[in-house]
Design an enzyme around this catalytic site. Structure first.
Site, PDB file in Angstrom:
ATOM      1  N   VAL A 126      40.126  43.957  32.327  1.00  0.00           N
ATOM      2  CA  VAL A 126      39.781  42.829  33.192  1.00  0.00           C
ATOM      3  C   VAL A 126      38.865  43.314  34.316  1.00  0.00           C
ATOM      4  O   VAL A 126      37.860  42.673  34.642  1.00  0.00           O
ATOM      5  CB  VAL A 126      41.040  42.145  33.764  1.00  0.00           C
ATOM      6  CG1 VAL A 126      40.681  41.110  34.816  1.00  0.00           C
ATOM      7  CG2 VAL A 126      41.829  41.495  32.638  1.00  0.00           C
ATOM      8  N   SER A 153      35.364  43.793  33.059  1.00  0.00           N
ATOM      9  CA  SER A 153      34.661  42.514  32.888  1.00  0.00           C
ATOM     10  C   SER A 153      34.264  41.922  34.237  1.00  0.00           C
ATOM     11  O   SER A 153      33.157  41.408  34.390  1.00  0.00           O
ATOM     12  CB  SER A 153      35.502  41.523  32.088  1.00  0.00           C
ATOM     13  OG  SER A 153      36.599  41.047  32.830  1.00  0.00           O
ATOM     14  N   GLU A 154      35.153  42.000  35.233  1.00  0.00           N
ATOM     15  CA  GLU A 154      34.838  41.457  36.554  1.00  0.00           C
ATOM     16  C   GLU A 154      33.638  42.172  37.176  1.00  0.00           C
ATOM     17  O   GLU A 154      32.752  41.538  37.738  1.00  0.00           O
ATOM     18  CB  GLU A 154      36.050  41.578  37.489  1.00  0.00           C
ATOM     19  CG  GLU A 154      37.150  40.592  37.202  1.00  0.00           C
ATOM     20  CD  GLU A 154      36.723  39.154  37.430  1.00  0.00           C
ATOM     21  OE1 GLU A 154      36.131  38.853  38.483  1.00  0.00           O
ATOM     22  OE2 GLU A 154      36.977  38.334  36.546  1.00  0.00           O
ATOM     23  N   VAL A 155      33.600  43.480  37.067  1.00  0.00           N
ATOM     24  CA  VAL A 155      32.493  44.245  37.646  1.00  0.00           C
ATOM     25  C   VAL A 155      31.209  43.982  36.873  1.00  0.00           C
ATOM     26  O   VAL A 155      30.146  43.778  37.460  1.00  0.00           O
ATOM     27  CB  VAL A 155      32.817  45.753  37.698  1.00  0.00           C
ATOM     28  CG1 VAL A 155      31.604  46.570  38.115  1.00  0.00           C
ATOM     29  CG2 VAL A 155      33.980  46.009  38.658  1.00  0.00           C
TER      30      VAL A 155
END
Length: 188
Positions: free
Chosen positions: A79, A82-84
């Site tokens: 997660v 993906s966020e970065v």
């Protein structure tokens, strides 16, 4: 019907933000009022009601929903990656790179894998965060926003995203598309 495209609303909101004299006019028009002693902000009186706004966001979210490989997973590191990667990067580009990002690789390999996503400092900060977790936490990411924010390259928004999507915990997180609807509907 009769509404300008979201892009125009975003440009107007940005232009108003950049011009100091427009800020006060915008505040007057929208009439956002601080509630004395609470620090909270009242809902704009000329905008959609809160329930209508929530329903609009839900309806648009359902209409525009895409199944993405990082949805519905319980791996906090995946997660976080993906966020970065999604910071200032198009989803289509992230889909090509997400599954092949390796924490144990050297800096040159990390940057090679990151090619096409831009902002290489994000990749290097993500690598340092992974190294910190490996060395100090037995390979586990922190499970609080406060602890996540102590890692390199993780600010409040990224920490909130990890808390919401990896740990399924409530957090203040305004995703870019929700922010766009917010600006369009509340600052017409």
């Amino acid at each position: 019907p009769g509404r300008r495209p979201l892009r125009c609303a975003m440009r107007r909101a940005h232009a108003a933000h950049c011009r100091g004299s427009s800020r006060s006019r915008r505040r007057e028009r929208v009439r956002i009022v601080r509630i004395a002693g609470s620090g909270s902000v009242a809902w704009p009186s000329e905008a959609l009601g809160r329930d209508e706004f929530v329903e609009l966001v839900r309806r648009e979210g359902a209409r525009l929903h895409r199944d993405l490989p990082w949805r519905y997973i319980d791996d906090p590191y995946a997660v976080l990656v993906s966020e970065v990667m999604l910071q200032q990067t198009q989803v289509a580009r992230v889909e090509k790179h997400w599954t092949r990002f390796l924490a144990a690789a050297g800096a040159a390999d990390v940057l090679a894998q990151w090619q096409g996503l831009g902002y290489n400092r994000r990749a290097l900060a993500l690598k340092r965060a992974a190294e910190t977790c490996s060395a100090e936490r037995g390979g586990l990411l922190p499970d609080t926003a406060e602890e996540l924010e102590t890692l390199p390259g993780i600010g409040p928004a990224t920490a909130a995203g990890v808390m919401a999507f990896a740990y399924n915990r409530p957090s203040v997180y305004i995703e870019t598309n929700v922010r766009t609807v917010f600006l369009h509907e509340l600052f017409p």
